[in-house]
Design an enzyme around this catalytic site. Structure first.
Site, PDB file in Angstrom:
ATOM      1  N   GLY A  65      23.146  -0.404  32.704  1.00  0.00           N
ATOM      2  CA  GLY A  65      23.970  -0.422  31.483  1.00  0.00           C
ATOM      3  C   GLY A  65      23.786  -1.686  30.663  1.00  0.00           C
ATOM      4  N   GLY A 107       5.509   8.743  -1.107  1.00  0.00           N
ATOM      5  CA  GLY A 107       4.779   9.985  -0.826  1.00  0.00           C
ATOM      6  C   GLY A 107       3.446   9.797  -0.127  1.00  0.00           C
ATOM      7  CD  GLU A 129      -2.202  -4.381   8.673  1.00  0.00           C
ATOM      8  OE1 GLU A 129      -3.003  -4.328   7.713  1.00  0.00           O
ATOM      9  OE2 GLU A 129      -1.064  -3.895   8.643  1.00  0.00           O
ATOM     10  CG  MET A 146      -1.834  -1.121   1.402  1.00  0.00           C
ATOM     11  SD  MET A 146      -2.726  -1.048   2.974  1.00  0.00           S
ATOM     12  CE  MET A 146      -1.715  -2.068   4.005  1.00  0.00           C
TER      13      MET A 146
END
Ligand SMILES: Cc1cc2nc3c(=O)[nH]c(=O)nc-3n(C[C@H](O)[C@H](O)[C@H](O)COP(=O)(O)OP(=O)(O)OC[C@H]3O[C@@H](n4cnc5c(N)ncnc54)[C@H](O)[C@@H]3O)c2cc1C
Length: 393
Positions: A354, A141, A256, A137
């Site tokens: 960390g 743009g 979906e 799809m």
């Protein structure tokens, strides 16, 4: 070995929409993934691709598209099996989600809107893993604004000639068959009425695969650009009716988005389990960090939100299995669960200190895999637009 997802496990008794068959399917799938996926998953992440051989093994064992009718090679299974497939793949890692996309999201288009001939031709191989599908799809743009796509399919005799470019396409590199959203009537008003879905086989002249896109996370998930230059396909490749593509996509987006919510919730559950285990083992100032009140509160807050999410998603799975229309609720779940999973990822990394930022810890992978969930399958802002519309706004 996977950390046991106690939330999922403890729900076994009350997830009563799952039958014994569902649990047997889950158990055999989990065993299969422990043998065939988990030992190789780090390597696939490094290579940034799941090998086709793994798809074939999944197919051989009946794990792909189990819901397809027996006539076309499936098991005629209900959505519960699809939900379990998504849950178990997500437990291993988000990189496997392209398999769920094929099985639970794309092949259903062919099953629901395909002709007998299309189903006979494609479904058995979709089930066996010989055909990998993609749905195209999004374009460079146009993403959220689907009605504005520029890819055209112009009729020329008994063929469509397709031109355009698609991007961010899941399974793009492996794809053998692509459901392409095209403008068959670029002048239609409103514009979405000019969109149709057309099946394109990847060996069709003029079709090519562009870059395999390098993503921040979900490294082993195959995401690519697709290019269409005068791609001629027979008119028989139209899926359903001309001009109905947008409606078909909207119809299937409920499933979906439910699958997207399921995947993110499982990720959140896994992050909590990983972190629980870690805070019990890691010591600071002479005691496990889980003994600090801050840690306990964070864990309690996350467990609460995850539990709320689980209750909500399970209710939606049940309703979807009963074929109820739950577009608004699924939109709510999609934005809330994915946002929640992102919050959980921040907190879990923080509690790992960390080590949470180190690749060798699974939490680090979860942390970089999760942000995209609020963008794809309809961004979370679009989910809120849909919800607001239901209130007449
Ligand atoms: C890993 C990955 C896999 C994907 N897989 C596929 C696939 O298989 N097939 C496919 O077709 N696409 C796929 N996509 C594309 C995905 O669906 C789009 O990225 C998504 O729909 C958003 O479109 P966009 O990226 O063009 O962003 P844009 O639409 O440009 O949006 C940019 C920002 O603006 C916001 N925005 C846009 N419109 C509105 C509005 N009306 N109101 C408020 N805010 C708005 C968005 O929410 C977002 O925050 C994938 C994307 C990724 C990252």
């Amino acid at each position: 070995m996977l950390a046991k997802s106690s939330v999922l496990e403890s729900k076994k008794a009350i997830r009563d929409f799952f039958s014994e068959e569902h649990y047997m399917f889950r158990d055999s799938l989990r065993k299969f993934l422990e043998k065939e996926a988990i030992p190789y998953f780090d390597q696939w992440e490094e290579e940034r691709l799941i090998p086709r051989s793994f798809w074939l093994k999944l197919g051989e064992n009946g794990f792909i598209c189990p819901w397809v009718s027996e006539e076309f090679g499936g098991m005629n299974a209900d959505f519960g099996f699809a939900a379990i497939l998504s849950e178990e793949l997500s437990r291993v890692g988000a990189g496997l989600s392209g398999i769920g996309t094929h099985s639970n999201i794309i092949v259903p288009y062919i099953d629901s809107f395909g002709t007998e001939e299309q189903k006979r031709k494609y479904l058995p191989k979709c089930v066996s893993g010989e055909i990998i599908t993609a749905v195209a799809m999004t374009e460079p743009g146009a993403g959220s604004d689907l009605a504005n796509i520029q890819t055209t399919a112009v009729k020329d005799g008994d063929h469509y000639v397709i031109n355009g470019q698609k991007t961010f396409i899941t399974n793009g590199i492996h794809s053998d068959l692509i459901v392409v959203a095209c403008k068959t009537d670029p002048n239609a008003t409103p514009a979405h009425r000019g969109i149709s879905l057309i099946l394109v086989e990847s060996n069709t002249p003029g079709f090519s695969k562009g870059r395999k896109l390098k993503k921040v996370g979900m490294h082993s998930q195959d995401t690519a650009e697709l290019i269409f230059e005068d791609v001629r396909v027979p008119v028989q490749n139209l899926l359903g009716e001309e001009g109905k593509g947008f409606y078909y996509l909207m119809q299937k987006l409920q499933q979906e988005r439910l699958v997207a919510s399921i995947n993110s919730l499982v990720a959140a559950e896994d992050m909590l389990q990983l972190t629980l285990q870690y805070v019990k083992e890691r010591e600071a100032f002479g005691k496990p960090i889980g003994k600090f009140q801050n840690t306990q509160f964070k864990i309690a807050e996350m467990a609460t939100e995850i539990q709320i999410g689980r209750t909500f998603v399970d209710d939606l799975i049940r309703k979807h299995m009963d074929s109820k229309e739950i577009v608004t609720e699924v939109s709510m779940a999609k934005w809330w669960i994915t946002d929640m999973a992102k919050r959980v990822s921040f907190e879990c990394v923080q509690l790992h200190g960390g080590y949470g930022y180190m690749e060798e810890y699974k939490i680090a992978r979860r942390y970089r895999d999760i942000p995209v969930t609020s963008i794809f399958a309809g961004s979370n802002e679009i989910m809120k637009v849909i919800i607001a519309k239901q209130f007449g706004l």
